[in-house]
Design a protein around this motif. Structure first.
Motif, mmCIF file in Angstrom:
data_model
loop_
_atom_site.group_PDB
_atom_site.id
_atom_site.type_symbol
_atom_site.label_atom_id
_atom_site.label_comp_id
_atom_site.label_asym_id
_atom_site.label_seq_id
_atom_site.Cartn_x
_atom_site.Cartn_y
_atom_site.Cartn_z
ATOM 1 N N UNK A 166 0.836 -1.199 0.000
ATOM 2 C CA UNK A 166 0.000 0.000 0.000
ATOM 3 C C UNK A 166 0.872 1.251 0.000
ATOM 4 N N UNK A 167 0.343 2.275 -0.615
ATOM 5 C CA UNK A 167 0.907 3.616 -0.563
ATOM 6 C C UNK A 167 0.089 4.384 0.471
ATOM 7 N N UNK A 168 0.645 4.572 1.671
ATOM 8 C CA UNK A 168 -0.112 5.218 2.740
ATOM 9 C C UNK A 168 -0.473 6.658 2.403
ATOM 10 N N UNK A 169 0.407 7.366 1.683
ATOM 11 C CA UNK A 169 0.105 8.752 1.331
ATOM 12 C C UNK A 169 -1.116 8.834 0.415
ATOM 13 N N UNK A 170 -1.165 7.919 -0.549
ATOM 14 C CA UNK A 170 -2.285 7.923 -1.485
ATOM 15 C C UNK A 170 -3.484 7.158 -0.944
#
Length: 485
Positions: free
Chosen positions: A187-191
């Motif tokens: 996962x991309x936590x920012x996105x």
């Protein structure tokens, strides 16, 4: 008076115990494996498993909700717990998005072939809107898990998995019994969104590693333990890719089971855990207010995965000598009359080209290579022809039911491969690379250039998968099957 079954199991446990004493430093603990018990459960446990997309906010998602695929509302992961001898009736209902067929593989369970969950090989894939009922009685107590065997890289990557605990292997109660599910998340936590679960670089090399590591869905959680208690920690590496080197800092710890099957307890130093591996530990919790840590030492900088905080009055004051589990009833192979078969795990031509391109300083690009088939890995020079299992190749071997076999597993590649067998359990014999205790296993981690020997009795008829459990390797060729007739 001992039954014949108990006597045979006790003798087998003693044999394994002697093997551990000769293979471990420091030596194994004093208490011996308990006698195997008959399957005393008499219940039927009915469990609905409704596979669907459910937006979920796990603690490791930093407050974001992601579209997980799970088996139940409000629960990740699903946990099924039976007594040894209980009959499981699990009904899979596929409510996933319209393009997602699915199935369930009961990892490590010696079960009837038509319940093994491999699409096309033993059952039709369960299409959206359809259901399938799995019915079997697990023959072995211990720690297991289950996951899909369709589009596994994405479905497992999105969380479609569960834990299966079969109780009935203890000789005396532990002061705590806890499940620790270890995995990464792509996962991309920012996105706040998932990243690609399958990449060409990952498939052709060591696999694609997630960015967020978790234990029971949390980053480095605090886990309470009873002060000075002997605690059973059931570690499950359900990650699609990551290979760990597990250690406990700040507490005495012993390995008491590998892949669900009891071993003569031996002191834990550092233990490899490849994908799909389970290790049960007995840990003497520290004193009140003190802390111990679960560490992954696989990288140059160790990673703390979880920490344990003890509270309450001391449960035990004696020296640490963990209670062993009960011996299994897995039949012992006849090594003197076993048939030997060789299985070579290697990179295919495409993987070699990919590795060369990624390491090439001259500017060769992936687009210039013919990699569209995504066949990177082979067993005995052959690759599974389709990622979704739909085209069945010829079997790797056909075994005679009731006969003993030694599989010579050779990793001729530059990467590690956790090799998983379906429907049976290996007995580890020897390796040219690792000093391992004798033990049972369903997922043996092969180091680069490692040659290992495992043995088993082919007592379960049907067609059974043999594959790498780095899922990108599995789905890019490193899987096959053998028949037992």
């Amino acid at each position: 008076m001992l039954t014949r079954r108990q006597f045979v199991a006790a003798a087998a446990g003693a044999t394994v115990a002697r093997a551990f004493e000769g293979a471990n430093e420091p030596p194994a603990y004093a208490q011996r494996l308990g006698l195997a018990v008959s399957m005393d459960g008499d219940k039927t446990i009915a469990v609905p498993l409704i596979a669907a997309e459910r937006p979920t906010s796990l603690p490791c998602f930093a407050g974001r909700s992601l579209p997980l695929w799970t088996f139940a509302d409000g629960a990740w992961p699903s946990v099924i717990r039976l007594d040894l001898g209980d009959r499981l009736e699990a009904t899979l209902d596929n409510r996933l998005p319209d393009d997602q067929s699915t199935s369930i593989h009961w990892h490590g369970i010696r079960l009837p072939n038509d319940q093994d969950g491999v699409p096309y090989l033993v059952q039709p894939p369960v299409q959206p809107g359809e259901s399938f009922r799995y019915v079997f009685t697990p023959p072995d107590a211990g720690t297991y898990f289950f996951h899909t065997h369709c589009n596994t890289v994405e479905q497992l990557g999105r969380g479609l998995e569960g834990i299966l605990i079969i109780d009935g292997d203890t000789t005396e109660p532990y002061d705590a019994d806890m499940i620790l599910l270890l995995r990464d998340w792509m996962i991309d936590l920012d996105a706040g969104e998932f990243m690609p679960f399958y990449t060409l670089r990952g498939a052709g090399r060591a696999g694609t590693y997630g960015r967020v590591r978790s234990v029971n869905g949390a980053i480095n959680p605090e886990i309470p333990l009873p002060s000075a208690g002997d605690c059973r920690l059931r570690l499950i590496n359900s990650d699609p890719t990551r290979i760990m080197q597990i250690a406990i800092d700040g507490a005495d710890a012993a390995v008491i089971a590998i892949d669900g099957i009891a071993v003569q307890p031996f002191a834990l130093s550092v233990a490899y855990m490849g994908p799909a591996t389970r290790i049960d530990l007995a840990v003497r919790a520290p004193g009140e207010g003190r802390m111990a840590r679960l560490i992954d030492r696989a990288s140059d900088t160790p990673v703390e995965l979880a920490h344990f905080v003890a509270s309450g009055s001391a449960r035990r004051t004696s020296a640490f000598d963990p209670a062993p589990l009960r011996a299994s009833c897995i039949p012992n192979p006849d090594l003197n009359n076993a048939v030997r078969l060789r299985f070579v795990f290697n990179a295919g031509e495409a993987a070699q080209l990919l590795a060369a391109a990624l390491d090439d300083a001259t500017g060769t690009t992936l687009g210039s290579l013919c990699l569209s088939q995504r066949i990177f890995w082979t067993i005995n020079g052959r690759a599974w022809p389709e990622r979704d299992h739909s085209r069945l190749p010829p079997p790797l071997a056909v075994l005679k039911r009731g006969h003993s076999y030694v599989f010579e597993l050779e990793n001729k590649s530059s990467f590690m491969h956790p090799i998983h067998i379906h429907g049976h359990t290996f007995s580890f014999i020897r390796s040219n690379k690792q000093r391992r205790p004798a033990h049972h296993t369903d997922t043996l981690l092969l180091l680069p250039q490692e040659n290992a020997e495992v043995a088993f009795v082919a007592d379960n008829p049907g067609v059974w998968m043999l594959h790498c459990h780095v899922i990108e390797h599995q789905e890019s060729g490193m899987m096959g099957y053998f028949g037992v007739v």
